[in-house]
Design a protein around this motif. Structure first.
Motif, PDB file in Angstrom:
ATOM      1  N   GLU A  74       0.985  -1.194   0.046  1.00 47.89           N
ATOM      2  CA  GLU A  74      -0.124   0.301  -0.169  1.00 47.89           C
ATOM      3  C   GLU A  74       0.271   1.108  -0.129  1.00 47.89           C
ATOM      4  N   TRP A 115       6.612   9.099  -9.410  1.00 48.40           N
ATOM      5  CA  TRP A 115       4.615   9.925  -8.560  1.00 48.40           C
ATOM      6  C   TRP A 115       5.213  10.922  -8.615  1.00 48.40           C
ATOM      7  N   GLN A 118       4.153  11.780  -1.923  1.00 50.42           N
ATOM      8  CA  GLN A 118       4.304  10.884  -1.180  1.00 50.42           C
ATOM      9  C   GLN A 118       6.104  10.716  -2.105  1.00 50.42           C
ATOM     10  N   ASN A 207      -0.714   4.262 -14.153  1.00 48.74           N
ATOM     11  CA  ASN A 207      -2.108   3.923 -13.575  1.00 48.74           C
ATOM     12  C   ASN A 207      -2.167   5.086 -13.192  1.00 48.74           C
ATOM     13  N   HIS A 242     -10.738   3.237  -7.969  1.00 45.20           N
ATOM     14  CA  HIS A 242     -11.591   4.249  -6.187  1.00 45.20           C
ATOM     15  C   HIS A 242     -12.827   4.912  -6.910  1.00 45.20           C
ATOM     16  N   TRP A 334      -8.467   4.204   3.411  1.00 43.20           N
ATOM     17  CA  TRP A 334      -7.687   5.600   3.094  1.00 43.20           C
ATOM     18  C   TRP A 334      -8.836   6.480   3.376  1.00 43.20           C
TER      19      TRP A 334
HETATM   20  C1  GLA Z   1      -3.500   6.564  -5.548  1.00 40.54           C
HETATM   21  C2  GLA Z   1      -1.981   6.422  -5.516  1.00 40.54           C
HETATM   22  C3  GLA Z   1      -2.421   4.988  -4.252  1.00 40.54           C
HETATM   23  C4  GLA Z   1      -2.680   5.223  -2.620  1.00 40.54           C
HETATM   24  C5  GLA Z   1      -3.878   5.930  -2.973  1.00 40.54           C
HETATM   25  C6  GLA Z   1      -5.334   6.706  -1.753  1.00 40.54           C
HETATM   26  O1  GLA Z   1      -4.695   5.865  -6.170  1.00 40.54           O
HETATM   27  O2  GLA Z   1      -1.925   5.484  -6.492  1.00 40.54           O
HETATM   28  O3  GLA Z   1      -0.775   4.701  -3.563  1.00 40.54           O
HETATM   29  O4  GLA Z   1      -1.858   6.703  -2.280  1.00 40.54           O
HETATM   30  O5  GLA Z   1      -3.875   7.337  -4.054  1.00 40.54           O
HETATM   31  O6  GLA Z   1      -4.173   5.673  -1.375  1.00 40.54           O
END
Ligand code: GLA
Length: 366
Positions: A74, A115, A118, A207, A242, A334
């Motif tokens: 994750e 990305w 983070q 992605n 999501h 999350w």
């Molecule tokens: C994005 C990222 C994931 C995660 C989600 C929320 O989709 O790709 O790694 O951080 O957000 O948790």
């Protein structure tokens, strides 16, 4: 013992009838406590889950092993956590996930290499805090990819190489991230090439979220087509998924999978969850006013939405090579922190006590 006043033939006929009827009922019911999600979908695609190291022991580990055959870290493989200082890598968490997967025969999806979120604080600056050049940033990206992909070569079967590079604004193309500001689109091309060099057998994915919104889908498509035309080694698209109870609708979902597949790419559902709140684009204030209990109508709507999307996935199974949930249980999601901190959400198949929700049984019953 044969009941009194019944001859032997009648008794045999009756027991046969009974066992046929009972057997037929047993064969139809999907409820088989020895099976996990991975078993129901064994002829379709691997079923994965995003985990942290804490999910790899005790009761949680038992659930993971019973239900899933693929793992995603994750957070543990993201650049911030795994590469906190320029010459320092923190392997412990990511290693524990990969080791667990290896020792139990699960696949690992690597997530992610590049990305705009983070990221470690040192990445975009020099030692004095000044901005760095394109050459230095690309060099850092190269080191990062070579080191991380190299370490898990042969153990991580696919990587989300670039995450979320497309802007949400339909009038723009690439997101105006620091990556883009410093490197233009070259960082995307290089990231895929370097990942391929580090592990030529790994499958490489782009992605993103919102891939079902026609205007965003078109721009993701444009990016992937350009990459393929320039022989950049990209193998697949990750649809983060999501989603909500009204989004996506069936036709947009089908179209999305078909359109990306028509480029010759594998399609994976990489971060599946279904929020029980109508739209995450509402303001935090509006979202706060939404009831936070898991009502019966939410449960029903969520069941319908999950049944629809899994129906589409099964139908298009030739195009889909993986479906992964973003978290194991509702309590860990999350979505309890986003977009409203502390608002309870119920997006997954396991409740806060790690019990299977009704939606689980409805989805495996087709
Ligand atoms: C994005 C990222 C994931 C995660 C989600 C929320 O989709 O790709 O790694 O951080 O957000 O948790």
């Amino acid at each position: 013992m044969i009941p009194p006043r019944m001859n032997r033939q009648a008794y045999i006929a009756l027991t046969l009838l009974f066992s046929l009827a009972f057997g037929a009922v047993a064969a139809q019911t999907p409820i088989d406590s020895s099976k996990g999600l991975k078993d129901y979908f064994v002829h379709f695609f691997p079923i994965g889950v995003a985990v942290g190291p804490k999910s790899l022991s005790g009761e949680h580990a038992q659930i993971v092993l019973k239900e899933f055959n693929s793992l995603t870290a994750e957070n543990a493989m993201k650049m911030g956590p795994i590469h906190p200082q320029e010459n320092v890598y923190y392997w412990k968490d990511a290693d524990s996930i990969v080791d667990f997967a290896q020792s139990h025969g699960l696949k690992v999806r690597g997530h992610n290499l590049c990305w705009h979120h983070q990221t470690p604080s040192w990445l975009f600056k020099d030692q004095d805090g000044n901005p760095i050049s394109k050459a230095i940033l690309l060099n850092r990206l190269h080191d990062h990819i070579r080191t991380v992909v190299g370490r898990y070569k042969g153990k991580v079967y696919c990587w989300d190489v670039v995450n979320e590079a497309i802007d949400d604004d339909s009038t723009k193309f690439l997101r105006n991230s620091l990556w883009f500001q410093l490197c233009g689109e070259e960082f995307i091309i290089k990231a895929f090439q370097w990942a391929h060099e580090a592990d030529p057998a790994a499958l490489l994915f782009y992605n993103d979220y919102g891939t079902e919104w026609p205007q965003k889908r078109a721009r993701v498509y444009r990016l992937l087509k350009q990459l393929l035309e320039n022989a950049v080694p990209v193998n697949g698209i990750g649809l983060q998924a999501h989603w909500t109870m009204v989004e996506p609708n069936e036709s947009e979902l089908r179209r999305t999978i078909e359109v990306f597949s028509s480029l010759g790419l594998q399609v994976q559902i990489t971060e599946l969850d279904i929020s029980v709140y109508p739209s995450e684009k509402r303001s935090p204030q509006e979202s706060k006013e939404w009831p936070t209990a898991f009502t019966q109508s939410m449960e029903q709507d969520q069941i319908k939405q999950y049944q629809m999307i899994f129906g589409v996935f099964r139908d298009l199974k030739e195009k889909i090579t993986g479906v992964s949930f973003w978290g194991l249980s509702d309590g860990q999601s999350w979505l309890n922190q986003y977009p409203v901190v502390g608002r309870k959400n119920y997006p997954l198949f396991f409740d806060r006590d790690f019990k299977k929700k009704k939606v689980y049984w409805k989805v495996v019953d087709w």
